[in-house]
Design an enzyme around this catalytic site. Sequence first.
Site, PDB file in Angstrom:
ATOM      1  CG  ASN A  46      -0.309  -0.073   2.522  1.00 25.83           C
ATOM      2  OD1 ASN A  46       0.740  -0.691   2.673  1.00 25.83           O
ATOM      3  ND2 ASN A  46      -0.907   0.557   3.512  1.00 25.83           N
TER       4      ASN A  46
ATOM      5  CD  GLU B  18       5.224  -0.509  11.659  1.00 30.08           C
ATOM      6  OE1 GLU B  18       4.878  -0.187  10.509  1.00 30.08           O
ATOM      7  OE2 GLU B  18       6.226  -0.046  12.217  1.00 30.08           O
TER       8      GLU B  18
ATOM      9  CB  CYS C 294      -2.633  -0.034   8.422  1.00 32.02           C
ATOM     10  SG  CYS C 294      -1.228   1.042   8.790  1.00 32.02           S
TER      11      CYS C 294
ATOM     12  CD  GLU D 238       9.538  -0.952  13.271  1.00 33.15           C
ATOM     13  OE1 GLU D 238      10.130  -0.265  12.423  1.00 33.15           O
ATOM     14  OE2 GLU D 238       9.250  -2.156  13.092  1.00 33.15           O
TER      15      GLU D 238
END
Length: 487
Positions: free
Chosen positions: A156, A254, A288, A467
């Site tokens: 993405n 993630e 996301c 992160e």
Amino acid sequence: MEFKGLIPCYVNGVFIDTGQYVNNINPVNGEVISQLCEATPALIDKAVNSATFAFKGAWGEMSVNQRCDLLHKVAERMIERQAEFIEAEIADTGKSLFQVETIDIPRGAANFNVFADMAKFTSGETFLTETPNGEKALNYSVNKPLGVVAVISPWNLPLLLATWKIAPALACGNCVILKPSEETSSTAMLLAQVMDEVGVPKGVFNLILGRGSIVGDYLTAHRGVDAVTFTGASATGQHIMRSVAQGVKPISFELGGKNSAIVFSDADLKKAIAGVTRSTFTNCGQVCLCTEKVYVHRDIAQAFIQGLKHSASQIKIGYPKEAGVFIGPLVSKAHQEKVLSYYQLAKDEGAEVIYGGGVPHFGDERDNGCYIEPTIITGLDDNARVNQEEIFGPICHISIFDEEDEVIRRANNTEYGLAAAIWTENLSRAHRVAPKLDVGIVWVNTWFLRDLRTAFGGVKLSGIGREGGQHSMRFYSEPTNICIKID
């Protein structure tokens, strides 16, 4: 060596045509634009061995300043070749020129600059200690790289999310093996060229290409890989977790999200509508962090729904480089079919379609592409599948709420926990509600406003670890504590 129409692997400083190919499809019109060379197990072994050799040799012997000077050169060369990166990213993803040239490519270069600078000022801890019986000691820690890090990046935001992991990993002294999505590998190949051009030692950065079910599985399970960092679907994260369990490797995940926006009655309606439009439809919903559930206070619900419907109707869908285009196609036919299946499921579950719900018709080659309509629905229960499962497309469901405690409970009714947005002009309410949401990131009166130093990550099915800034530096290195007794 020239590779016309091919995207080669890059291992130990050499670009390699493996002779095994996967088609790279243009999502705008469905045409094959190139072929990527799928890595073999033997080539992955070579990549791991070369990364291990570099880690114990040339790269491991470099000072932090020498490493970071090289990473700054990587960023400089990416900026010099920015036009090529833009073209490649658009060809792979179909996303708008505006997004690629203002977010994806600049952020890709910025990641190297930011983490290179940060590495120079990251140090361990120091303590003078004394036991109850009077023994004194100096304790200090030394941060050491993990070794060989496998970076699995998604389709993405291909370049942005790959460099988000590669840059801090290299800055900390690790060597990297990048496995990008087979849907979007072109900018990864350009990055390999840049690494080669600026003189990053052989084996420090390796690029292997191919399908996740084949190449990704072999890489993450490899005994020579010391850590795995992954961005992508929660189910894939669970699969990787099982794969690395035997080696007890450090992981940073993630993963997916089913994110909420909460619009209180005192919100600035104009700002909230514009913000939810952006958070729902940016990149055709393929982020996301995108909003899929919108909770609106009853007092302003009808005005908000009509405003969001009007805003969605003004979205321009088209060719990526066409003036004013906000969204292009979804990334692939398979993903288009998935999102359309949720559009149909919403109708089957009894949703009212406020706007969209289908596929736009252009009357040209784009009808062979992967376009889809931005969609707004309402009328479903919180526990409906459409309100519980991540769709990853340009769709949101609008629900009405009455009380603050009620909407907090409803927003937390999900297996995911990545991000949320709150729209209110009441400062006390913002501070009161934000920490009660079970997510890793909360935005107030904005969305996707990011600083690279802040923590990024989620809870529950949305991931493990954080992160960004010092959180990245802590993941990509590990401390050794040294205790010296003082007589």
